[in-house]
Design a protein around this motif. Structure first.
Motif, short mmCIF file in Angstrom:
data_model
loop_
_atom_site.label_atom_id
_atom_site.label_comp_id
_atom_site.label_asym_id
_atom_site.label_seq_id
_atom_site.Cartn_x
_atom_site.Cartn_y
_atom_site.Cartn_z
N LYS A 86 32.49 6.41 -64.58
CA LYS A 86 31.08 6.75 -64.87
C LYS A 86 30.86 6.91 -66.37
O LYS A 86 29.84 6.53 -66.92
CB LYS A 86 30.74 8.06 -64.13
CG LYS A 86 29.28 8.40 -64.12
CD LYS A 86 29.06 9.70 -63.36
CE LYS A 86 27.68 10.24 -63.69
NZ LYS A 86 27.52 11.61 -63.20
N ASN A 87 31.88 7.48 -67.01
CA ASN A 87 31.74 7.75 -68.43
C ASN A 87 32.24 6.61 -69.31
O ASN A 87 32.27 6.72 -70.52
CB ASN A 87 32.49 9.04 -68.81
CG ASN A 87 31.79 10.24 -68.21
OD1 ASN A 87 30.58 10.31 -68.20
ND2 ASN A 87 32.56 11.17 -67.66
N GLY A 133 32.19 3.60 -71.50
CA GLY A 133 31.06 3.22 -72.35
C GLY A 133 30.67 1.76 -72.27
O GLY A 133 29.58 1.38 -72.66
N ASN A 134 31.57 0.90 -71.75
CA ASN A 134 31.29 -0.53 -71.83
C ASN A 134 30.73 -1.12 -70.53
O ASN A 134 30.81 -2.30 -70.30
CB ASN A 134 32.55 -1.30 -72.27
CG ASN A 134 33.72 -0.99 -71.35
OD1 ASN A 134 33.59 -0.14 -70.47
ND2 ASN A 134 34.83 -1.67 -71.56
N MET A 135 30.22 -0.26 -69.67
CA MET A 135 29.64 -0.76 -68.41
C MET A 135 28.18 -1.16 -68.64
O MET A 135 27.43 -0.43 -69.28
CB MET A 135 29.68 0.34 -67.34
CG MET A 135 31.08 0.67 -66.88
SD MET A 135 31.72 -0.63 -65.84
CE MET A 135 33.37 -0.04 -65.60
N PRO A 136 27.77 -2.34 -68.11
CA PRO A 136 26.35 -2.72 -68.24
C PRO A 136 25.47 -1.72 -67.50
O PRO A 136 25.90 -1.17 -66.48
CB PRO A 136 26.29 -4.09 -67.55
CG PRO A 136 27.70 -4.51 -67.31
CD PRO A 136 28.56 -3.32 -67.39
N PRO A 137 24.26 -1.46 -68.01
CA PRO A 137 23.39 -0.49 -67.34
C PRO A 137 23.13 -0.92 -65.90
O PRO A 137 22.96 -2.11 -65.63
CB PRO A 137 22.10 -0.52 -68.16
CG PRO A 137 22.40 -1.28 -69.40
CD PRO A 137 23.63 -2.07 -69.18
N GLY A 138 23.12 0.01 -65.03
CA GLY A 138 22.81 -0.28 -63.63
C GLY A 138 24.02 -0.63 -62.79
O GLY A 138 23.90 -0.88 -61.60
N THR A 139 25.21 -0.71 -63.41
CA THR A 139 26.42 -1.05 -62.65
C THR A 139 26.73 0.04 -61.64
O THR A 139 26.71 1.22 -61.98
CB THR A 139 27.63 -1.20 -63.61
OG1 THR A 139 27.30 -2.16 -64.60
CG2 THR A 139 28.90 -1.62 -62.85
#
Lengths: 310, 252
Positions: free
Chosen positions: B44-45, B47-53
């Motif tokens: 969850k934390n 930082g490199n996840m696309p928004p909405g993943t």
């Protein structure tokens, strides 16, 4: 019974023959010096005698026991100090002595008593509870001798026992080994001839893996030493020209300000050397008959052996 | 107690191995339930996840977490055991202390078997300490654990660890350096692991024990592990016998 008996011992490391048909015998209660130049096979022989190395061929018996057949039993009768003794660094001297005692099956109380006696005698009692890892080379050598004596061995095999010691330590340990030679048999390898001369009464000289000579030091001196005089005069003297035709004269060589004159007849030389020099107007700074020493004998034996081998 | 056995026990105590190895094992083991528990938070934390993943990770069962503990120990734990054992004989020979000790009337069998016993006990102690801690944290963070399965799985895996100890001791009797002994031991274990699927009797080979231990803990053990356990014990004894015979012929 011979305490050590070696017959036709040969040891090969690949194409190198470390021992070449080595045979000798050491009888009871003697301090025996095992001499030889580096690479002569001294350490290899000691390692075979303790069963740490195997001979390629030949036989070795220690205290009448065949080393190859029963190394375990041989080790009950010997004490061994390797050239650079190594211990478990995490142990203290007392712990190591107890460990050795338990291997020999000596009761704890007896080990404690004997350890105290030996560690005091070898002057490491004060450091007995310190980790061996913090010991100096000399202290480790002393502990090496102490552990070799714990089981009251019939024969103690010492491989260069004073090589790591300073002059004071060397003197003390040699004195101790000399004392021990009255209690047990000592078989000590060394190439420091002065040390051997101080401690041993019998020597075996090895070269190229073979015995080059073996006899008591007294016998070797009688056999191999050419009586020698050292002469130093105030003026330059031509000793060869002056004495070459004398019947007692063997040879002479110049060594710095001195002449070393080897002779065949000591009594004649004692009279004629000063007479001949004084007649030529020379005055003396030094005129001395040299005491025969083991070093000269050793060099001569090894040189003879090398010539015979070539 | 036998002189050499006493010495070996004292050595692992005085050189802190008795603490260091179980602590490292414990960290490796406890890391598994903690990581599983915190995984959603970590992702969850990230930082490199696309928004909405949206990532949905099924929550593993306590048994599955314990199986992952065994998998973790099967790699890093095994490596640590080999590293600890590899110098037991080769190191003593290289340093020269073996010559000091073996010039005494010490039986070679006693010298080698004492090392197997003590390092085997160290491995088993480290394994069970880490499994008990991992079981405790798994119970705390994931869910109730089956202690009987953990202990039984631990017992199966202990056989494999003792085998690794024996194999490393065997290589240590004749390899010229501790590193070579450790490398050879790990090499053989790796080779058997990689080639095991090619053999029809793969389920009988020592590396299979790790899998059985994990399956037992996860509650999914469907085959008999006894064959592999017996074969591993036989290889363990064979390794020690071979090591002893090789050592007898070696110069010290």
């Amino acid at each position: 019974m011979a305490q050590i008996e070696v017959k036709g011992l040969t040891k090969r490391y690949g194409s190198v023959k470390a021992l070449n048909d080595l045979s000798f015998s050491v009888s009871d209660k003697r301090a025996v010096g095992f001499l030889g130049p580096n690479g002569a096979g001294k350490t290899t022989t000691l390692r075979i005698l303790t069963g740490l190395a195997n001979a390629t061929s030949g036989e070795a018996h220690v205290c009448g026991i065949d080393v190859r057949r029963n190394p375990h039993e041989v080790r009950r009768h010997i004490g061994y100090l390797s050239q650079s003794p190594v211990f478990y660094n995490w142990m203290s001297a007392v712990e190591f002595m107890h460990y050795v005692g338990s291997i020999f099956g000596v009761p704890r109380a007896e080990v404690a008593k004997r350890s105290e006696e030996l560690l005091k005698r070898l002057d490491i009692w004060e450091a007995r509870n310190r980790r061996i890892g913090g010991y100096s080379g000399g202290m480790k050598q002393r502990l090496g001798i102490a552990q070799a004596l714990l089981n009251k061995p019939e024969i103690v095999l010492l491989d260069e026992p004073v090589s790591a010691l300073d002059p004071i330590g060397r003197h003390e340990i040699l004195k101790l080994i000399a004392e021990l030679s009255h209690e047990t048999s000592i078989f000590m390898s060394s190439h420091v001839l002065g040390d051997v001369e101080r401690v041993c009464d019998y020597v075996i000289i090895v070269n190229r893996g073979q015995v080059a000579a073996q006899a008591s030091i007294k016998e070797l001196k009688e056999k191999y030493t050419t009586p020698t005089f050292v002469v130093e005069t105030d003026q330059q003297a031509d000793i060869g020209g002056l004495m070459g035709s004398e019947p007692w004269f063997a040879n002479a060589r110049e060594e710095g300000p001195n002449w070393r004159i080897a002779v065949d007849d000591v009594q004649a030389a004692k009279v004629r050397i000063p007479t001949l020099l004084l007649n030529q107007g020379h005055t003396f700074r030094r005129f001395e008959q040299l005491a025969p020493n083991l070093e000269d004998i050793f060099l001569k034996v090894v040189a003879d052996n090398e010539r015979a081998a070539d | 107690m036998n002189a050499q056995l006493t010495k070996e026990f004292r050595e692992i105590i005085r050189t802190w191995k008795i603490l260091i190895v179980p602590i490292v094992f414990a960290f490796l083991a406890v890391g598994q339930p903690v990581t599983y528990k915190l995984m959603p938070l970590i992702l969850k934390n990230a930082g490199n996840m696309p928004p909405g993943t949206v990532i949905e990770i099924p929550v593993p069962s306590a048994g599955e977490v314990m199986a992952s503990v065994i998998r973790q120990l099967d790699v890093l734990g095994l490596f640590i055991i080999v590293m600890i054992v590899m110098g037991s004989i080769a190191g003593e020979r290289v340093s020269g202390v073996a010559a000091t000790v073996l010039s005494k009337p010490l039986r070679l069998g006693s010298y080698i078997v004492s090392k197997l016993i003590v390092y085997g006990i160290l491995a088993i102690f480290s394994l069970f300490t880490s499994l008990i801690l991992a079981g405790y944290y798994t119970g705390l963070l994931i869910g109730p654990v089956d202690w009987a399965a953990i202990l039984a799985g631990g017992a199966i895996y202990a056989i494999y660890l003792v085998f690794a100890v024996a194999l490393t001791i065997m290589f240590s009797t004749f390899m010229k350096s501790p590193l070579a002994a450790g490398g050879a031991s790990l090499g053989v274990i790796l080779l058997v692991n990689m080639t095991a699927p090619l053999f029809p009797f793969k389920n009988w080979l020592p590396p299979a024990l790790g899998g059985y231990a994990g399956q037992l803990m996860a509650g999914s053990l469907s085959v008999n592990f006894q064959g592999a356990a017996l074969l591993t014990l036989a290889i363990t004894l064979g390794s020690i016998a071979l090591g002893l015979e090789i050592f007898r012929r070696q110069e010290i």
